[in-house]
Design a protein around this motif. Sequence first.
Motif, PDB file in Angstrom:
ATOM      1  N   MET A   1       0.837  -1.221   0.000  1.00 20.54           N
ATOM      2  CA  MET A   1       0.000   0.000   0.000  1.00 20.54           C
ATOM      3  C   MET A   1       0.858   1.252   0.000  1.00 20.54           C
ATOM      4  SD  MET A   1      -2.677   1.953   0.583  1.00 20.54           S
ATOM      5  CE  MET A   1      -2.385   3.651   0.904  1.00 20.54           C
ATOM      6  N   ALA A   2       1.867   1.285   0.825  1.00 26.52           N
ATOM      7  CA  ALA A   2       2.732   2.466   0.860  1.00 26.52           C
ATOM      8  C   ALA A   2       3.497   2.567  -0.445  1.00 26.52           C
ATOM      9  CB  ALA A   2       3.678   2.378   2.050  1.00 26.52           C
ATOM     10  N   SER A   3       3.882   1.412  -1.001  1.00 26.96           N
ATOM     11  CA  SER A   3       4.630   1.442  -2.258  1.00 26.96           C
ATOM     12  C   SER A   3       3.754   1.964  -3.373  1.00 26.96           C
ATOM     13  CB  SER A   3       5.146   0.039  -2.589  1.00 26.96           C
ATOM     14  OG  SER A   3       4.056  -0.831  -2.751  1.00 26.96           O
ATOM     15  N   GLN A   4       2.467   1.627  -3.304  1.00 30.53           N
ATOM     16  CA  GLN A   4       1.546   2.149  -4.316  1.00 30.53           C
ATOM     17  C   GLN A   4       1.498   3.655  -4.252  1.00 30.53           C
ATOM     18  OE1 GLN A   4      -2.326   0.457  -3.803  1.00 30.53           O
ATOM     19  NE2 GLN A   4      -2.211  -0.529  -5.782  1.00 30.53           N
ATOM     20  N   LEU A   5       1.447   4.189  -3.026  1.00 30.70           N
ATOM     21  CA  LEU A   5       1.402   5.643  -2.836  1.00 30.70           C
ATOM     22  C   LEU A   5       2.647   6.272  -3.431  1.00 30.70           C
ATOM     23  CD1 LEU A   5       0.114   6.657   0.703  1.00 30.70           C
ATOM     24  CD2 LEU A   5      -0.542   7.643  -1.462  1.00 30.70           C
ATOM     25  N   VAL A   6       3.802   5.651  -3.129  1.00 28.65           N
ATOM     26  CA  VAL A   6       5.064   6.231  -3.598  1.00 28.65           C
ATOM     27  C   VAL A   6       5.086   6.234  -5.114  1.00 28.65           C
ATOM     28  CG1 VAL A   6       7.548   5.883  -3.680  1.00 28.65           C
ATOM     29  CG2 VAL A   6       6.331   5.560  -1.545  1.00 28.65           C
ATOM     30  N   ARG A   7       4.596   5.101  -5.710  1.00 25.89           N
ATOM     31  CA  ARG A   7       4.591   5.032  -7.162  1.00 25.89           C
ATOM     32  C   ARG A   7       3.697   6.108  -7.746  1.00 25.89           C
ATOM     33  NH1 ARG A   7       2.520  -0.248  -8.721  1.00 25.89           N
ATOM     34  NH2 ARG A   7       3.328  -1.084  -6.802  1.00 25.89           N
ATOM     35  N   CYS A 134      -9.436   9.721  -1.066  1.00 25.37           N
ATOM     36  CA  CYS A 134      -9.532   8.881   0.134  1.00 25.37           C
ATOM     37  C   CYS A 134      -8.477   7.809   0.044  1.00 25.37           C
ATOM     38  CB  CYS A 134     -10.905   8.191   0.210  1.00 25.37           C
ATOM     39  SG  CYS A 134     -12.244   9.338   0.414  1.00 25.37           S
ATOM     40  N   TYR A 135      -7.530   7.823   0.944  1.00 24.38           N
ATOM     41  CA  TYR A 135      -6.563   6.734   0.957  1.00 24.38           C
ATOM     42  C   TYR A 135      -6.315   6.324   2.396  1.00 24.38           C
ATOM     43  CZ  TYR A 135      -3.927  11.074   1.162  1.00 24.38           C
ATOM     44  OH  TYR A 135      -3.516  12.346   1.451  1.00 24.38           O
ATOM     45  N   SER A 136      -6.115   5.043   2.591  1.00 27.59           N
ATOM     46  CA  SER A 136      -5.899   4.526   3.936  1.00 27.59           C
ATOM     47  C   SER A 136      -4.621   5.129   4.492  1.00 27.59           C
ATOM     48  CB  SER A 136      -5.736   3.018   3.902  1.00 27.59           C
ATOM     49  OG  SER A 136      -6.889   2.419   3.430  1.00 27.59           O
ATOM     50  N   ASN A 148      -7.642   3.445  -1.949  1.00 28.13           N
ATOM     51  CA  ASN A 148      -6.876   4.482  -2.624  1.00 28.13           C
ATOM     52  C   ASN A 148      -7.721   4.980  -3.776  1.00 28.13           C
ATOM     53  OD1 ASN A 148      -5.014   6.166  -3.635  1.00 28.13           O
ATOM     54  ND2 ASN A 148      -3.468   4.626  -4.042  1.00 28.13           N
ATOM     55  N   LEU A 149      -8.702   5.796  -3.466  1.00 32.20           N
ATOM     56  CA  LEU A 149      -9.574   6.259  -4.535  1.00 32.20           C
ATOM     57  C   LEU A 149      -9.892   7.739  -4.355  1.00 32.20           C
ATOM     58  CD1 LEU A 149     -12.590   6.254  -2.962  1.00 32.20           C
ATOM     59  CD2 LEU A 149     -12.375   3.859  -3.372  1.00 32.20           C
ATOM     60  N   LEU A 252     -11.045  -1.985  -5.866  1.00 31.02           N
ATOM     61  CA  LEU A 252     -11.506  -2.066  -7.243  1.00 31.02           C
ATOM     62  C   LEU A 252     -11.685  -0.703  -7.891  1.00 31.02           C
ATOM     63  CD1 LEU A 252     -14.335  -4.701  -6.867  1.00 31.02           C
ATOM     64  CD2 LEU A 252     -12.211  -5.036  -8.064  1.00 31.02           C
ATOM     65  N   PHE A 253     -11.744   0.364  -7.086  1.00 23.98           N
ATOM     66  CA  PHE A 253     -12.073   1.660  -7.662  1.00 23.98           C
ATOM     67  C   PHE A 253     -10.894   2.600  -7.656  1.00 23.98           C
ATOM     68  CE2 PHE A 253     -16.433   1.120  -8.470  1.00 23.98           C
ATOM     69  CZ  PHE A 253     -16.932   0.275  -7.490  1.00 23.98           C
ATOM     70  N   ASP A 254     -10.902   3.534  -8.597  1.00 27.40           N
ATOM     71  CA  ASP A 254      -9.810   4.478  -8.751  1.00 27.40           C
ATOM     72  C   ASP A 254     -10.357   5.899  -8.644  1.00 27.40           C
ATOM     73  OD1 ASP A 254      -7.038   4.618 -11.130  1.00 27.40           O
ATOM     74  OD2 ASP A 254      -7.354   5.500  -9.172  1.00 27.40           O
ATOM     75  N   VAL A 255     -10.937   6.413  -9.714  1.00 25.26           N
ATOM     76  CA  VAL A 255     -11.586   7.716  -9.646  1.00 25.26           C
ATOM     77  C   VAL A 255     -13.072   7.496  -9.873  1.00 25.26           C
ATOM     78  CG1 VAL A 255     -11.782   9.984 -10.701  1.00 25.26           C
ATOM     79  CG2 VAL A 255      -9.562   8.912 -10.514  1.00 25.26           C
ATOM     80  N   LEU A 256     -13.894   8.095  -9.036  1.00 23.22           N
ATOM     81  CA  LEU A 256     -15.341   7.948  -9.179  1.00 23.22           C
ATOM     82  C   LEU A 256     -15.923   9.312  -9.503  1.00 23.22           C
ATOM     83  CD1 LEU A 256     -15.744   5.998  -5.865  1.00 23.22           C
ATOM     84  CD2 LEU A 256     -16.178   5.029  -8.063  1.00 23.22           C
ATOM     85  N   VAL A 257     -16.769   9.377 -10.519  1.00 23.63           N
ATOM     86  CA  VAL A 257     -17.420  10.652 -10.806  1.00 23.63           C
ATOM     87  C   VAL A 257     -18.929  10.440 -10.765  1.00 23.63           C
ATOM     88  CG1 VAL A 257     -17.318  10.298 -13.317  1.00 23.63           C
ATOM     89  CG2 VAL A 257     -17.521  12.588 -12.423  1.00 23.63           C
ATOM     90  N   MET A 258     -19.642  11.334 -10.064  1.00 28.28           N
ATOM     91  CA  MET A 258     -21.049  11.087  -9.814  1.00 28.28           C
ATOM     92  C   MET A 258     -21.847  12.375  -9.683  1.00 28.28           C
ATOM     93  SD  MET A 258     -20.040   9.022  -6.499  1.00 28.28           S
ATOM     94  CE  MET A 258     -18.626   9.863  -5.911  1.00 28.28           C
TER      95      MET A 258
END
Lengths: 369, 364
Positions: A1-7, A134-136, A148-149, A252-258
Amino acid sequence: MASQLVRRLARSRLDGILSSSSPNPSFFNRSFSSESNLIRATLFPGDGIGPEIAESVKQVFRTADVPIEWEEHYVGTEIDPRTQSFLTWESLESVRRNKVGLKGPMATPIGKGHRSLNLTLRKELNLYANVRPCYSLPGYKTKYDDVNLVTIRENTEGEYSGLEHQVVRGVVESLKIITRQASLRVAEYAFFYAKAHGRERVSAIHKANIMQKTDGLFLKCCREVAEKYPEIVYEEVVIDNCCMMLVKNPALFDVLVMPNLYGDIISDLCAGLIGGLGLTPSCNIGEGGVALAEAVHGSAPDIAGKNLANPTALLLSAVTMLRHLELHDKADRIQDAVLKTIAEGKYRTGDLGGKSKTTEFTKAICDHI
Amino acid sequence: MTPRTLPILKRILSSPTTATRSVTYMPRPGDGNPRPVTLIPGDGVGPLVTGAVEQIMEAMHAPVYFQKYEVHGDAKSVPPEVIDSIKKNKVCLKGGLKTPVGGGVSSLNVLLRKELDLYASLVHCFNLQGLPTRHQDVDIVVIRENTEGEYSGLEHEVVPGVVESLKVITKFCSERIAKYAFEYSYLNNRKKVTAVHKANIMKLADGQFLESCREVASKYPSIQYSEMIVDNCSMQLVSKPEQFDVMVTPNLYGNLVSNTAAGIAGGTGVMPGGNVGADHAIFEQGASAGNVGNENLLEQKAANPVALLLSSAMMLRHLQFPSFADRLETAVKRVISEGKYRTKDLGGDSTTQEVVDAVISNLN
């Protein structure tokens, strides 16, 4: 999870450097001065715990050498006839001029004859999109660790148009309005944001199987914009499926538009996934490139003035504001410092389960920068 | 663990002979005659899961027989013979009907409910023994108004590019759903009812809903009544779901809240539910009844039949066959708790048929 953030951060920094040469004109109507010039930003400390956490933000920014000069404005004690609310005309002009602002929690005074403060800001500054990343938070354990969305919510129309009337006694009608113009605007911003921050997927959330014309129009606009960004994956998800998938597997989600109502519910749901409104950053985007970052929690009058408040939400919102200004370097440093302080667990305020004071928490963050 | 699962658990763990009951159910002479039930297999994975129910009813020799009718979600309306059959039998079991998205055809699921005036939709979300989820102690019943609200289907284009949709709330419908919610709590020994709304923004519409709920609440002083705004409610559901008991909501929020509650308790594949009106009842998969799965699921025949099986147990209780309902429920819960036969959405890789066989072998 932290590595994802760094990437993600690394990618967004690259994109920031590469895309700064050709930014989308409608969102950057300001000429970016070099770092030696100060950027003026409006600050609304707000009520209750507002002034304390605003002070934290100022301190952290000073330590990090962020080139921002704050213009502070407070809510007035009487109604300004030009705005019909407690916010003064000068404060609104200030935001329009600076194009950037940070707002603490504001308690709307009870009474009639004036508009609510949030409504005033929204209408006067034409804030059409509410963005909540929103990210943990690593180190603050909730039941969900891999969130992480980003939720992007249309903020002006939809079910919240406020157009209701009683048809006959016992029968009430409420209008939900969807326009092509507003849907296109928020869809454009969503895809632009996804591209600028290195996001790979945009999901449009709707209930078009039941509300065929209204949500159907929203979806049509999203599809049109999606065609202009072929490198971003676009999908459509029915809202009840979305709720279920979010609570089962938020990764499963990335960017949500609503549209407005779904956005309200889903963005609060996502805030609940990561730990509540006290930790969630939020930013409102307006016409002409205006960005007003805000803390969405309440003003907590019961702990006001006692140095117990948690400044995380306002700090992370300020980071969102810095990213909008493309000061990615400073944003990353402050964000890393905040996350590291929370992860270490030595200095945590009461709502996170610790016993530190606001000032100690702030100092720990400054030390980490 | 809630107090209601404890006796069921004791029964499961005790010797697998005939299910013991403390005080017997005394039927009226003639109650054992087979009852006809309308069966609509539906689209997608619908036929697969309704087939599962048929098999198990046969294996149990339950006093129900099914009258099958083919209905597909892209039809313009429900065929009149189906409506007549449901009106005659009063009870129906149904798989999902797929609504084409944005295709100009109204959802048949919604039409069916409106035609028969099934104004209360009930979804029961609870943790199943042996199914690991992030949240424990979940036992929520969501009662949702089913006929009006945002699903009125009244939309029109004002000028090109501007579309309006009407949300209608009436005192009549709000009152009867509030009455149903409190009556349900009273009859099922539930302690709290929470009304979910957004009356701070939609003051008149949701205000009307709340007014009706408050009126009915005053007639049931032993049941605790509270109100919660829908965005706060979603946040509380994902962090502290154990605080909720029965929730009563208007149409759209009910959809979202029931799906969220189903998700935190294990997924829409296992939550039972039904729609009930003054004269008729239709039982179907609890939340997301319009979700009929995708081709993959259909090909592999790996749809989860648990939701529809538990809903048919609800149906058996509704028809006053409590012993059969208990047997079916016990068998299904035993299969889930053993964990050997689970479909893909629960983390296993069994097919529907394997789960059905396991349930049949666990029937006592």
